[in-house]
Design a protein around this motif. Structure first.
Motif, PDB file in Angstrom:
ATOM      1  N   GLU A  83       0.779  -1.222  -0.003  1.00  0.00           N
ATOM      2  CA  GLU A  83       0.120  -0.139  -0.115  1.00  0.00           C
ATOM      3  C   GLU A  83       0.851   1.293  -0.085  1.00  0.00           C
ATOM      4  OE1 GLU A  83      -2.581  -0.068   3.359  1.00  0.00           O
ATOM      5  OE2 GLU A  83      -3.747  -1.955   2.526  1.00  0.00           O
ATOM      6  N   ILE A  84       0.251   2.326  -0.602  1.00  0.00           N
ATOM      7  CA  ILE A  84       1.307   3.622  -0.625  1.00  0.00           C
ATOM      8  C   ILE A  84       0.429   4.678   0.378  1.00  0.00           C
ATOM      9  CG2 ILE A  84      -0.348   4.606  -2.460  1.00  0.00           C
ATOM     10  CD1 ILE A  84       2.357   5.980  -3.677  1.00  0.00           C
ATOM     11  N   THR A  85       1.349   5.391   0.969  1.00  0.00           N
ATOM     12  CA  THR A  85       1.030   6.211   1.788  1.00  0.00           C
ATOM     13  C   THR A  85       1.368   7.756   1.297  1.00  0.00           C
ATOM     14  OG1 THR A  85       1.836   4.882   3.641  1.00  0.00           O
ATOM     15  CG2 THR A  85       1.513   7.490   4.232  1.00  0.00           C
ATOM     16  N   ILE A  86       0.332   8.421   1.245  1.00  0.00           N
ATOM     17  CA  ILE A  86       0.297   9.702   0.610  1.00  0.00           C
ATOM     18  C   ILE A  86       0.353  11.064   1.705  1.00  0.00           C
ATOM     19  CG2 ILE A  86      -0.637  11.308  -1.177  1.00  0.00           C
ATOM     20  CD1 ILE A  86      -2.089   8.574  -2.149  1.00  0.00           C
ATOM     21  N   PRO A 127       9.713   4.514   5.345  1.00  0.00           N
ATOM     22  CA  PRO A 127       9.733   4.167   4.115  1.00  0.00           C
ATOM     23  C   PRO A 127      10.512   2.825   3.790  1.00  0.00           C
ATOM     24  CG  PRO A 127      10.184   6.290   4.278  1.00  0.00           C
ATOM     25  CD  PRO A 127      10.383   5.905   5.537  1.00  0.00           C
ATOM     26  N   SER A 128      10.185   1.963   2.967  1.00  0.00           N
ATOM     27  CA  SER A 128      10.719   0.743   2.396  1.00  0.00           C
ATOM     28  C   SER A 128      10.562   0.461   1.116  1.00  0.00           C
ATOM     29  CB  SER A 128      10.727  -0.405   3.341  1.00  0.00           C
ATOM     30  OG  SER A 128       9.360  -0.901   3.427  1.00  0.00           O
ATOM     31  N   GLU A 129      11.016  -0.902   0.649  1.00  0.00           N
ATOM     32  CA  GLU A 129      10.398  -1.374  -0.690  1.00  0.00           C
ATOM     33  C   GLU A 129       8.835  -1.657  -0.485  1.00  0.00           C
ATOM     34  OE1 GLU A 129      13.459  -4.124  -1.669  1.00  0.00           O
ATOM     35  OE2 GLU A 129      14.838  -2.617  -2.449  1.00  0.00           O
ATOM     36  N   THR A 130       8.477  -2.239   0.470  1.00  0.00           N
ATOM     37  CA  THR A 130       7.186  -2.594   0.865  1.00  0.00           C
ATOM     38  C   THR A 130       6.322  -1.879   1.455  1.00  0.00           C
ATOM     39  OG1 THR A 130       7.887  -3.684   2.738  1.00  0.00           O
ATOM     40  CG2 THR A 130       7.952  -4.901   0.932  1.00  0.00           C
TER      41      THR A 130
END
Length: 628
Positions: A169-172, A193-196
């Motif tokens: 999932e992305i965090t905006i 933040p990370s690759e996942t």
């Protein structure tokens, strides 16, 4: 008989006893709800004051940008302009970038965080902890970090394409505006933040807050660690001229006294390389400001964002500064006649509106106000589901407009005053349903009662408003006089409110604010001059002038003060005043300016400080008005 028993005196007493017990609790509940409602009204109108004045300041910033354009058009000799436009100066992308940071030594006495490249997560975490403790990263590492970040950003397209899954999932996040504690809280709640665990930060990283540089350092570090899973969009505050007014330039020069100017120079270049938009699963468009009826994603993707530039001159036109896309006012756009500039400005500055259509953004002075029909047209044209943007203060950290198709996300809590608002960020999976997470950084507000927090916010907002009222004293006095033909000093509340709005144009509830701003007589009329009484202890004409031109003059002075010493020479003063007075349409006489320059109290080296400069401006302004 049994049925009639309930109507006996004894029965009536029993039936009324429960009512007597409930009555106090009902009254208390009503009183409590009333007080809560009153507090909420006070809080909301205080925030409305802050927001209205913020937008008015942005309009003035656009006028200041017009001033720099005016400087180019009227003060640069044609030969110099041609030479400037045709010469090929070294850009921050040349080997000088490497040479600059390699020449800087880090002394053994330095106890702050250190960076080595390529970066690793352990070093990033150590840096994060150091910045959390308000340690300063050495200029050598800052410049090297900027060099590496620029290399990565150059490879990014104007529109970044991102894919999300149930396992990714992305965090905006929206505006941070220099609030480091908000960024740290987001990482604490949501994970690093990370690759996942990908992130997108949607512009306005800098200005207003005290730790804009630290935020940029952290964002660039994670950009280098995860270039495919950490994304940045450009905001309207990633802009050199805006930074001069709203604090970021001053912050950098204060923290990095020896290397601040070169850091700012490279940041100008890096800001121009920031992507302008992001597409999530080709269904969700994310931009900082908004759209217009001319927004074309195909054209936006083709803009050579780093090569569109204007040149403005610092230090009386002796030093040139390259200014990237979106750094100039609407007048500059018209002068250049470039549709590319208009597309970028709309992306960075626009706001949604309830009514249909697309009109000039009058509140900000640049960009558009776009209606639900404009949103529908864009979404339909590109087969999109929604538009996510930032750019606007929101009480709860987020807001939905245009039937939920436009989402505003704002991540700077306590934006106007501690306790004023919550921040928020979005989590989004492949269903593309936004999940909002709210938060608020608390230092002292948790120790205050609700009414105390509201009172603090209200007092700060009213103080800001009173200063703005004083700035427009002459215009307001003339407006009041139109309703007071007998010169009684009194007018009706309606007339007072109409006059206030006609001059200040802040769209505020003046009748609600009446009791806080002006003296009211028993007959309901107001003493309109009483709204200026709070400044009576200071020389009125000087205060009015300083308030009115202080922000603009600070920006101009910073451009002019090349060595950031806080001092200017008499010649610099003469040149600056001639340029500025010409822009204002004031006919200055050389003799008057020379006499003024000679009368100023300079230091032993023959220079004048900034405060003296402002006072001198006030004197000249009065002299010219008398001459007229």
């Amino acid at each position: 008989m049994t049925a009639n028993h309930c109507f006996s005196g004894k029965g009536r007493t029993r039936n009324k006893e429960p009512v007597r017990k409930e009555l106090p609790s009902v009254l208390i509940q009503r009183w409590y709800r009333c007080k809560r409602a009153q507090l909420e009204i006070r809080r909301r109108y205080s925030l409305t004051i802050f927001e209205s004045i913020e937008y008015a300041d942005e309009q003035e910033q656009t006028q200041l940008s017009n001033f720099f354009t005016f400087m180019m058009e009227h003060c640069v000799h044609r030969g110099e302009a041609a030479h400037t436009s045709n010469s090929s100066h070294d850009s921050p992308g040349t080997d000088s970038y490497v040479i600059e940071y390699e020449k800087i030594d880090v002394p053994d006495s330095y106890r702050g965080p250190r960076l080595s490249f390529p970066l690793d997560i352990a070093r990033a975490k150590a840096l994060l902890n150091a910045l959390k403790d308000r340690q300063l990263l050495h200029a050598r590492y800052v410049l090297q970090l900027l060099h590496e970040a620029r290399r990565v950003l150059k490879e990014k397209p104007n529109i970044t394409h991102v894919s999300v899954s149930y396992f990714k999932e992305i965090t905006i996040c929206g505006d941070l505006h220099g609030n480091l504690d908000d960024l740290l809280l987001v990482f604490h709640k949501n994970g690093l933040p990370s690759e996942t665990n990908p992130y997108l930060f949607n512009g306005d990283f800098v200005d207003r807050g005290e730790n804009s540089m630290e935020i940029l350092i952290i964002l660039f570090v994670f950009l280098l660690l995860y270039p495919n899973d950490f994304h940045l969009n450009r905001g309207n505050h990633e802009d050199y001229i805006i930074n001069m007014k709203y604090g970021f330039s001053k912050e950098v020069l204060k923290k990095y006294k020896d290397h601040g100017k070169i850091i700012l120079y490279h940041l100008q270049d890096i800001f121009s390389w920031l992507p302008l938009a992001t597409l999530v699963n080709n269904k969700v468009l994310i931009v900082h400001g908004g759209i217009s009826d001319n927004t074309d994603l195909d054209s936006l993707n083709l803009i050579e964002r780093s090569k569109k530039s204007l040149v403005i001159f610092n230090h009386c036109l002796d030093r040139e500064v390259s200014v990237g896309v979106g750094r100039n006012c609407l007048a500059a756009v018209k002068r250049r006649g470039s549709s590319d500039f208009k597309i970028v400005l709309d992306i960075l500055w626009s706001d949604p509106q309830k009514k249909h259509g697309c009109t000039l953004n009058q509140r900000r002075g640049v960009g558009c106000c776009f209606g639900p029909d404009t949103t529908d047209q864009l979404l339909k044209r590109y087969n999109l589901k929604m538009l996510i943007r930032s750019h606007e203060f929101k009480l709860d950290g987020y807001d939905l407009t245009h039937d939920g198709k436009v989402i505003t996300i704002f991540s700077a809590s306590n934006y106007y005053q501690e306790g004023s608002n919550r921040g928020a960020y979005i989590r989004m999976n492949p269903d593309l349903v936004p999940h909002f997470i709210q938060y608020q950084v608390c230092t002292c507000t948790d120790k205050q009662k609700n009414w105390e927090r509201v009172k603090t916010i209200e007092q700060s907002a009213l103080q800001t408003l009173k200063e703005r009222i004083f700035v427009h004293k002459h215009k307001l006095t003339d407006a009041f006089a139109k309703y007071d033909s007998s010169s009684t000093g009194r007018i009706s509340v309606n007339d007072w409110a109409t006059a206030m709005e006609s001059v200040l144009q802040l769209q505020l509830p003046w009748r609600t604010l009446k009791s806080q701003l002006v003296k009211t007589y028993p007959d309901g009329n107001v003493d309109y001059m009483s709204c200026f009484y709070y400044m009576n202890t200071v020389q009125p004409a000087l205060v009015e002038t300083l308030c009115k031109y202080r922000s603009d003059l600070k920006v101009i002075f910073n451009f002019m003060d090349e060595d950031q010493s806080g001092l200017i020479s008499p010649d610099e003063f003469r040149k600056t005043w001639k340029i500025f007075s010409s822009y204002l349409g004031i006919h200055s006489h050389d003799e008057a300016i020379d006499k003024l320059a000679q009368s100023i109290d300079y230091n032993k080296d023959g220079y004048i400080d900034f405060n003296e400069f402002l006072e001198a401006f006030h004197v000249v302004h009065n002299l010219e008005n008398k001459a007229a």
